[in-house]
Design an enzyme around this catalytic site. Structure first.
Site, PDB file in Angstrom:
ATOM      1  N   GLN A 221      52.130  27.155  43.838  1.00  0.00           N
ATOM      2  CA  GLN A 221      51.032  27.173  44.755  1.00  0.00           C
ATOM      3  C   GLN A 221      50.494  26.215  45.397  1.00  0.00           C
ATOM      4  OE1 GLN A 221      49.573  30.323  41.407  1.00  0.00           O
ATOM      5  NE2 GLN A 221      47.947  30.036  42.785  1.00  0.00           N
ATOM      6  N   ARG A 368      42.926  34.764  39.368  1.00  0.00           N
ATOM      7  CA  ARG A 368      42.519  35.787  40.383  1.00  0.00           C
ATOM      8  C   ARG A 368      40.746  35.441  40.354  1.00  0.00           C
ATOM      9  NH1 ARG A 368      45.599  40.432  42.960  1.00  0.00           N
ATOM     10  NH2 ARG A 368      43.815  40.386  44.574  1.00  0.00           N
ATOM     11  N   CYS A 369      40.337  34.034  40.427  1.00  0.00           N
ATOM     12  CA  CYS A 369      38.977  33.759  40.160  1.00  0.00           C
ATOM     13  C   CYS A 369      39.016  32.432  40.558  1.00  0.00           C
ATOM     14  CB  CYS A 369      39.066  33.979  38.596  1.00  0.00           C
ATOM     15  SG  CYS A 369      37.682  32.464  38.082  1.00  0.00           S
ATOM     16  N   GLU A 738      40.040  36.850  45.205  1.00  0.00           N
ATOM     17  CA  GLU A 738      39.749  36.800  43.831  1.00  0.00           C
ATOM     18  C   GLU A 738      38.725  37.665  43.459  1.00  0.00           C
ATOM     19  OE1 GLU A 738      41.902  34.930  42.832  1.00  0.00           O
ATOM     20  OE2 GLU A 738      42.127  33.091  44.324  1.00  0.00           O
TER      21      GLU A 738
HETATM   22  O1  CDP Z   1      43.703  31.699  49.020  1.00  0.00           O
HETATM   23  P1  CDP Z   1      44.241  33.275  49.019  1.00  0.00           P
HETATM   24  O2  CDP Z   1      44.994  33.679  50.224  1.00  0.00           O
HETATM   25  O3  CDP Z   1      44.731  33.769  47.875  1.00  0.00           O
HETATM   26  O4  CDP Z   1      42.678  34.140  49.193  1.00  0.00           O
HETATM   27  P2  CDP Z   1      42.096  34.295  50.635  1.00  0.00           P
HETATM   28  O5  CDP Z   1      41.843  33.289  51.462  1.00  0.00           O
HETATM   29  O6  CDP Z   1      40.618  35.224  50.181  1.00  0.00           O
HETATM   30  O7  CDP Z   1      42.954  35.590  51.489  1.00  0.00           O
HETATM   31  C1  CDP Z   1      43.627  36.730  50.736  1.00  0.00           C
HETATM   32  C2  CDP Z   1      44.394  37.400  51.900  1.00  0.00           C
HETATM   33  O8  CDP Z   1      43.051  38.127  52.604  1.00  0.00           O
HETATM   34  C3  CDP Z   1      44.779  36.354  53.199  1.00  0.00           C
HETATM   35  O9  CDP Z   1      45.790  37.171  53.725  1.00  0.00           O
HETATM   36  C4  CDP Z   1      43.498  36.493  53.980  1.00  0.00           C
HETATM   37  O10 CDP Z   1      43.879  35.987  55.631  1.00  0.00           O
HETATM   38  C5  CDP Z   1      42.891  37.688  54.080  1.00  0.00           C
HETATM   39  N1  CDP Z   1      41.649  37.622  54.501  1.00  0.00           N
HETATM   40  C6  CDP Z   1      41.116  38.576  55.404  1.00  0.00           C
HETATM   41  O11 CDP Z   1      42.059  39.019  56.172  1.00  0.00           O
HETATM   42  N2  CDP Z   1      39.883  38.370  55.684  1.00  0.00           N
HETATM   43  C7  CDP Z   1      38.913  37.564  55.155  1.00  0.00           C
HETATM   44  N3  CDP Z   1      37.646  37.483  55.402  1.00  0.00           N
HETATM   45  C8  CDP Z   1      39.482  36.867  53.788  1.00  0.00           C
HETATM   46  C9  CDP Z   1      40.688  36.908  53.680  1.00  0.00           C
END
Ligand code: CDP
Length: 784
Positions: A221, A368-369, A738
């Site tokens: 990761q 997931r946190c 998360e």
């Molecule tokens: O770091 P990780 O990708 O696990 O988490 P994240 O930044 O929360 O994003 C998870 C997925 O949701 C990604 O594909 C983001 O681009 C999308 N996302 C989104 O479309 N809009 C947001 N406000 C937050 C996340």
């Protein structure tokens, strides 16, 4: 002034995930798909005991098996100073055992063979003579005087205590408690659970003996951080190491730590001169890789008779296993657990945390946190539920009464966080309306008269995601910034390279959408690349919902950099002054005359063919983004349950989930993230637990004992949203990956407690199984 309708793929468009085309057709390229010429295979011999001194290891029978190339033991690694490695929390961890095993499933020796099955069969033939020692399986016992010393190899370590840490203001908190009308207490345990990604961990280590270059295909990761740590640990020059993290079948924090298998396979490839593949099986993943939670928490809430929260006092005892290997920012010994005041305006809080070694696998990963926020959220929400019972208040009302109000943001919490934005009452109201809360309360009252058990669980949560700022947050010293590099080619097609790494979150789609929004290049024309350290800019990786707040911000910033240059080129093409050029959704035009315009594609072509005098060719750039603050997504979850008095079975009738992650880049992707998170929260609340018997045998090492929710038992989720943009984020987005797992376990458990609280049952530790519910009912004479 708009000159055309937005291009498909802008922020807010639920376009389909680009990557799903290959995933759905089984065409992904995962670690185990990688085959290299001459590749050997590694298997690990693991300890059957939780605590045992190694008297001798006999590898003769294993070595004699046809096809076996080498057997690697701790003694061999010690000759190369590789028997121990540093952990992400500044401790040390055995790679292969040299003295004694400290948890069941620990890595004792490895076999390298021409075939994976030969390697496994031979690993079973390794004979180890153990002197079994008493095992320590609870942190409470670990800290008792006279407990067996687990880390006897550590100089100056005389007991099993790892750390003491505190946050907040003790004196102020004591004062708040002295003035309280009432104090509500809760002792609870958030059990050990496991991220259990669909794809387990593995590596293909390929060290070219001619050039010394190491290519490590890893389920990582955080490939860049791993490369640096590999360089430091193994003493390899960093420029000679290339980590390639291919498609990953789920990580959830499990693929952040460096595992012994990675190190041994790399050492073996170096010594033998051939590629070595190691892929763990399901049980190996469950018993030896990064667990999550395992927090014993004790909370006290000081309240006024009117239900105002005046103070919060929390004691925490963390079971860290045999090595303190939590994957978390180094300044915080218990992760970000001190966000335990949650969504509430609590003037005084004090958190004390202690960690203990036990004879269990290490871990403490951000499953997931965001670094232990799940445990914090669970504790505060369970405490609020009990406060509502104590004060005979409605669980929604007590929350509404204590929420941080919209006009209080930015809000400084009693334990040191600065919440960027929020509107908690609104999220709660949307959830209550969607559920039809008041009607259901009436139904509950009717049912209660008939002796039926129905509960409505409420949980509001605040996450804290998107680490950095780098000054405050670092992993093993590496500041938590992130990066994006964008190249626009002459035909207007682009490649975006990122320091983060998707494990299934849909980055190839959503990050392309950010470029679409900023530059107007359709998402389909933006190729997103991640996970190859030679070909992407340095970043700290994807975990704790940091990709969008940090990598997404970097993407917006680099796109804006390019837009500035593009504007200059457009001015040149339109024979106008740069100051008169406006930009809207992929078109540059002269202010006041939108018909006179150039597209981003025209400008990209000109960047290579027709530039203003003195300007460098090309349209590309890189941005390293260090966020000024974390982002604080939030939400309210509501759960309705019916409980059978005869069996204790809890049936989840409804669940409403209202999330606010600021601006949603792709609402469909966000919903998918939330669905997954809620399902995991449901599993944790009702089904999952990794526990140990008195000898330290792991009970939960396979999917018959460790239960994953399937479509059969998972409830239907009803979703809602509010949008409170993050004020400091360039596109107003907050992370979301998360949140659902952070917020939902408390909602599920609170629903059960809401159903039985009037009978005097105010706690049932997770997982809330039928047996436990029935026993609790039986104890108060309410079971049938
Ligand atoms: O770091 P990780 O990708 O696990 O988490 P994240 O930044 O929360 O994003 C998870 C997925 O949701 C990604 O594909 C983001 O681009 C999308 N996302 C989104 O479309 N809009 C947001 N406000 C937050 C996340």
């Amino acid at each position: 002034m708009a000159v055309e309708t937005p291009l498909k793929g802008n922020i807010g468009d639920s376009i389909r995930r680009k990557e799903d085309d290959r995933f759905i057709r089984g065409r992904g390229n995962y670690l185990d798909d990688i085959m290299l010429p001459g590749m050997l295979h590694m298997a690990i011999h693991r300890s059957p005991f939780a605590h045992a001194r190694i008297k001798s290891i006999n590898t003769e029978a294993a070595s004699a098996v046809p096809g076996v190339i080498a057997v690697v033991t701790g003694a061999l690694l010690a000759q190369h100073k590789l028997a121990w490695m540093p952990t992400l929390s500044g401790d040390t961890q055995a790679v292969l055992v040299t003295d004694k095993v400290r948890f069941q499933g620990q890595e004792v020796a490895c076999v390298i063979a021409t075939d994976p099955y030969v390697a496994r069969d031979a690993a079973a033939l390794i004979e180890v003579d153990y002197e079994v020692l008493p095992a320590v399986v609870s942190p409470q016992n670990a800290l008792k005087p006279g407990a067996p010393l687990i880390r006897d190899e550590k100089e100056g370590q005389t007991n099993n205590h790892i750390y003491h840490w505190d946050a907040g203001d003790k004196a102020k908190t004591d004062e708040a408690f002295s003035k309280a009308d009432r104090v509500v207490k809760l002792d609870t345990f958030y059990p050990r659970c496991h991220p259990s990604p669909l794809e387990t961990c593995g590596i293909v280590a390929d060290i070219n003996s001619a050039t010394g270059h190491a290519t490590l295909y890893m389920t990582s990761q955080a490939p860049h951080a791993h490369r640096t740590l590999f360089a430091i640990v193994a003493g390899l020059p960093e420029q000679n190491i290339r980590i390639i993290s291919p498609d990953i079948g789920g990580g959830f924090g499990n693929k952040v730590p460096i595992y012994p298998g990675y190190v041994v396979a790399t050492a073996a490839s170096l010594l033998i001169g051939k590629p070595v593949k190691w892929v763990e099986d399901r049980s190996e993943n469950l018993i030896s890789t990064g667990f999550a939670r395992d927090f014993h928490m004790s909370g006290e809430m000081a309240l006024s008779n009117e239900g105002r929260m005046l103070g919060l006092r929390v004691k925490l005892l963390s079971d860290n296993g045999a090595f303190y290997a939590d994957a978390q920012p180094t300044k915080f010994k218990a992760g970000l657990f001190h966000i335990v005041t949650g969504s509430y305006d609590v003037a005084a809080a004090h958190v004390e945390a202690d960690g203990a070694y036990t004879n269990k696998a290490p871990g403490g990963v951000a499953y997931r946190c965001s670094f232990r926020v799940t445990e914090a959220s669970y504790l505060i929400e369970r405490l609020v539920e009990n406060a509502a019972i104590e004060l005979k208040m409605d669980p929604a009302d007590i929350r509404l009464k204590n929420f941080i109000q919209p006009d209080q943001f930015p809000y400084k919490s009693a334990t040191g966080f600065e919440y960027d934005s929020g509107n908690y009452p609104k999220a709660m109201q949307v959830a209550l309306d969607k559920l039809g809360y008041q009607e259901l309360r009436k139904e509950q009252a009717e049912k209660r008269k008939k002796g039926e058990l129905m509960g409505i669980g409420v949980a509001s949560f605040t996450e804290v995601v998107g680490a950095g700022p780098g000054k405050q947050y670092d992993i093993a010293g590496l500041r938590m910034f992130d990066s994006a590099e964008l190249r626009v080619h002459p035909t207007g097609k682009a490649i975006l390279k990122l320091g983060v790494k998707s494990q299934g979150q849909g980055h190839e789609t959503t990050f392309a959408q950010i470029v679409t929004e900023e530059l107007g290049i359709p998402a389909a024309d933006v190729e997103v690349q991640e996970g190859d350290t030679d070909n992407t800019p340095y970043g700290l990786g994807t975990y704790a919902s940091r990709s969008t707040p940090v990598g997404g911000a970097a993407t917006a910033m680099v796109s804006r950099k390019l837009r500035e240059k593009a504007k200059k080129i457009a001015a040149h093409l339109l024979e106008a002054s740069e100051a008169d050029i406006e930009f809207d959704h992929g078109k540059f035009f002269v202010r006041g005359s939108p018909s006179k315009s150039k597209t981003i594609q025209d400008v990209a072509f000109a960047a290579y063919t027709n530039l203003p005098d003195g300007m460098e060719a090309g349209l590309e750039g890189v941005t390293y983004y260090d966020p000024p603050n974390m982002t604080y997504p939030f939400g309210t979850y509501l759960v309705v349950v019916d409980i059978d008095r005869g069996t204790g079975q809890v049936k989840v009738r409804r669940m409403v989930a209202v999330d606010d992650c600021g601006v949603r880049i792709n609402p469909m992707v966000v919903e998918g993230q939330i669905h997954g998170g809620l399902t995991e929260g449901f599993g944790i609340a009702f089904m999952q637990l990794i526990t140990f018997d008195e000898e330290g045998n792991c009970l939960g090492s396979n999917f018959t004992d460790y239960l994953l929710p399937t479509a059969w038992e998972t409830p239907r989720f009803e979703m809602g949203e509010t949008v409170t943009p993050s004020p400091h984020h360039p596109i107003g987005a907050k992370g979301v990956g998360e949140s659902a797992t952070v917020g939902s376990p408390a909602a599920f458990v609170n629903a059960v407690i809401d159903a039985v609280g009037h009978l005097g049952i105010t706690n049932i530790d997770m997982p809330v199984t039928s047996d436990k519910v029935w026993e609790a009912l039986n104890k108060v004479g309410a079971a049938e």
